[in-house]
Scaffold this active site. Structure first.
Site, PDB file in Angstrom:
ATOM      1  N   LYS A   5       5.827  66.204  52.914  1.00 54.32           N
ATOM      2  CA  LYS A   5       5.067  67.116  53.876  1.00 54.32           C
ATOM      3  C   LYS A   5       5.377  66.385  55.245  1.00 54.32           C
ATOM      4  CE  LYS A   5       0.310  66.909  54.335  1.00 54.32           C
ATOM      5  NZ  LYS A   5       0.124  66.414  55.747  1.00 54.32           N
ATOM      6  N   ASN A   6       4.917  64.989  55.315  1.00 51.45           N
ATOM      7  CA  ASN A   6       4.736  64.155  56.645  1.00 51.45           C
ATOM      8  C   ASN A   6       6.099  64.090  57.312  1.00 51.45           C
ATOM      9  OD1 ASN A   6       1.869  64.563  56.468  1.00 51.45           O
ATOM     10  ND2 ASN A   6       1.862  62.248  56.033  1.00 51.45           N
ATOM     11  N   ARG A  12      -2.952  71.905  50.858  1.00 50.03           N
ATOM     12  CA  ARG A  12      -2.115  71.539  52.072  1.00 50.03           C
ATOM     13  C   ARG A  12      -1.306  70.724  51.941  1.00 50.03           C
ATOM     14  NH1 ARG A  12      -5.955  68.884  55.505  1.00 50.03           N
ATOM     15  NH2 ARG A  12      -3.770  68.349  56.475  1.00 50.03           N
ATOM     16  N   ARG A  63      -9.943  61.521  66.052  1.00 49.58           N
ATOM     17  CA  ARG A  63      -8.423  61.427  66.161  1.00 49.58           C
ATOM     18  C   ARG A  63      -7.791  61.810  67.559  1.00 49.58           C
ATOM     19  NH1 ARG A  63      -5.896  63.775  60.510  1.00 49.58           N
ATOM     20  NH2 ARG A  63      -4.170  62.514  61.123  1.00 49.58           N
ATOM     21  N   PRO A  64      -7.918  60.703  68.430  1.00 50.65           N
ATOM     22  CA  PRO A  64      -7.329  60.829  69.686  1.00 50.65           C
ATOM     23  C   PRO A  64      -5.875  61.029  69.932  1.00 50.65           C
ATOM     24  CG  PRO A  64      -8.115  58.748  69.615  1.00 50.65           C
ATOM     25  CD  PRO A  64      -8.344  59.267  68.067  1.00 50.65           C
ATOM     26  N   ILE A  65      -5.453  61.652  71.090  1.00 53.74           N
ATOM     27  CA  ILE A  65      -4.071  61.674  71.137  1.00 53.74           C
ATOM     28  C   ILE A  65      -3.674  60.768  72.532  1.00 53.74           C
ATOM     29  CG2 ILE A  65      -3.540  63.839  69.912  1.00 53.74           C
ATOM     30  CD1 ILE A  65      -3.305  65.082  72.428  1.00 53.74           C
ATOM     31  N   ASP A  66      -4.511  60.007  72.917  1.00 52.02           N
ATOM     32  CA  ASP A  66      -4.210  59.251  74.193  1.00 52.02           C
ATOM     33  C   ASP A  66      -2.717  58.597  74.182  1.00 52.02           C
ATOM     34  OD1 ASP A  66      -5.871  57.837  72.249  1.00 52.02           O
ATOM     35  OD2 ASP A  66      -5.525  56.209  73.437  1.00 52.02           O
ATOM     36  N   ASP A  93      -3.170  56.778  53.468  1.00 52.14           N
ATOM     37  CA  ASP A  93      -3.262  58.124  52.525  1.00 52.14           C
ATOM     38  C   ASP A  93      -3.424  57.782  50.942  1.00 52.14           C
ATOM     39  OD1 ASP A  93      -3.195  59.656  55.028  1.00 52.14           O
ATOM     40  OD2 ASP A  93      -1.066  60.000  54.684  1.00 52.14           O
TER      41      ASP A  93
END
Ligand code: UD1
Length: 421
Positions: A22-23, A400, A122-125, A308
């Site tokens: 999936k990833n 999912r 879960r930042p996206i900086d 995971d």
């Protein structure tokens, strides 16, 4: 809504086939936006996250055909739109990896911020920092990341953050850099197998990438990319989940399609815990006696023990005599499953980002609630080792990320049923 009813106690035996990753599939499907030519992706698992990604692409006016039973996704992104709205993006955090390809292709895009998540902040900086380094103007406004540029220009970009290199951040910057002017030196890049797989696909599309699979990538931008076909790698986390399930039940299973070289850290820890792991050509065999030994595990970016796999390993520890410790170094708050495992009789205390697990003689079945994808796998494994019936609710999380988990486990001898709530 559906739930899983797991009756523990059966030893898993037999052979299971691993699905595509999936990833890997998610950023690779996003990468098809980089070209106006058709692309074909094979080995794509039939999962709701894949469906969400296809839905977003369709919303962007992209022609997508998802042949679910064959595991094929065909994409033809002739004239993609540049706005990915909250209603679609919020369903799946991985949609953030649309930013890089949309910006590279259109020079102007808006992708909704995906919002919070139970596994932690879960930042996206790092994604934003990387795109800015390539020359984009990036603003976060009204819940959207708005990125634009006249052109992207290669430069040096460092991807390491407080918790290691970001996987999807690395994917975004690689994709953006493939169409940038000049050379990008990507240092501290995530080197997960899924990133290597993305680089393989991009290379087939005509990208010039050196150092794939390492922390240092050199990407020479090209004018345009072309269509390509690709088969995604097998899902190492699905394989690891079956490995843990075999150890939990004292089972003996062959996991076909699993790539042992992607699972060294998991294999090491399961062997330390008392299981025997054989690496065959194209499969992994796990044999366990049910006699387990305590282990200490620290999750880390690849090739370390994957975050995971933390919930699945925690499940195993709950019935391992002695004291085991599992420390989260990637998502320090990813312990929602622990209180659910306590409902089954597990003895776990949290100390900061570590779980101290005192093995109990046995778990006993109870209703539990899945909080996220991997937590749900951990609860299923706990249920397989528990006496009586464990009812795992909210299994849309399982769907999912795991293709036919219940069917595959049943074929291995587990007592597991999917029922409507
Ligand atoms: C990917 C995987 C997910 C896995 C995770 C870590 C996909 C679709 N998802 O998620 O299953 O659990 O890698 O292996 O591939 N961080 C920052 N700033 C950023 C980005 C991340 O501080 O800009 C932090 C995160 O909060 C986290 C750590 O870095 O603590 C790792 O996150 P990251 O590698 O980005 O996870 P994802 O790529 O979202």
């Amino acid at each position: 809504m559906e739930k899983l009813i797991v009756s523990g106690g059966n030893r898993l035996r037999g052979t299971v086939q691993i699905s595509g990753s999936k990833n890997s599939a998610l950023p690779i499907i996003a990468a098809t936006l980089l070209t106006a030519e058709p692309c074909t992706i094979r080995g794509v698992p039939n999962l709701s996250d894949i469906q969400f990604m296809c839905d977003i692409l369709k919303w962007l006016s992209v022609n997508v055909r998802h042949h679910k039973t064959d595991g094929v996704v065909e994409v033809h992104a002739q004239h993609p739109l540049g706005v990915a709205p909250y209603d679609l993006v919020r369903k799946m955090r991985a949609s953030v990896c649309l930013l890089g390809p949309l910006l590279a292709r259109l020079h102007n895009c808006k992708v909704s911020l995906p919002g919070g998540c139970v596994i932690g902040d879960r930042p996206i900086d790092q994604h934003i920092k990387g795109l800015k380094r390539l020359g984009a103007e990036v603003e976060v406004q009204n819940g959207y990341v708005h990125a634009r540029c006249t052109e992207l220009v290669g430069t040096d970009v460092f991807m390491g953050g407080r918790f290691g290199s970001t996987v999807l951040g690395t994917a975004n910057i690689i994709m953006a850099a493939t169409l940038a002017k000049g050379i990008t030196y990507l240092e501290g890049a995530a080197c997960e197998p899924e990133i290597e797989d993305l680089c393989d696909f991009l290379t087939k599309m005509g990208a010039k990438i050196k150092g794939s699979g390492s922390h240092m990538l050199v990407i020479e931008g090209v004018e345009q990319l072309h269509g390509a076909e690709h088969t995604v790698i097998p899902d190492r986390i699905e394989a690891g989940t079956f490995m843990a399930a075999a150890a939990m039940t004292g089972g003996d299973i062959e996991i076909k399609g699993a790539r042992a070289e992607h699972l060294c850290a998991v294999r090491d820890k399961l062997e330390e815990a008392g299981a025997t792991v054989h690496r065959n050509n194209g499969s992994i065999r796990v044999q366990a006696t049910g006699l387990l030994k305590p282990v200490d595990v620290i999750t880390m970016p690849y090739p370390g023990f994957p975050t995971d796999m933390q919930a699945q390993m925690s499940a195993l520890m709950t019935v391992t005599p002695g004291i085991s410790v599992i420390t989260e170094k990637v998502f320090p708050n990813r312990f929602m499953h622990i209180s659910e495992m306590a409902r089954l009789g597990a003895d776990v205390s949290l100390e900061g980002s570590s779980a101290i697990v005192k093995g109990v003689r046995g778990l006993s079945g109870a209703p539990v609630m899945a909080s996220d994808l991997r937590a749900s796998a951990g609860l299923v494994i706990a249920g397989l080792g528990a006496e009586g019936e464990t009812e795992v609710n909210r299994i849309y999380h399982v769907d999912r990320g795991y293709e036919k988990l219940d069917q595959k486990l049943r074929a291995l001898g587990a007592k597991i049923e999917r029922v409507a709530e």
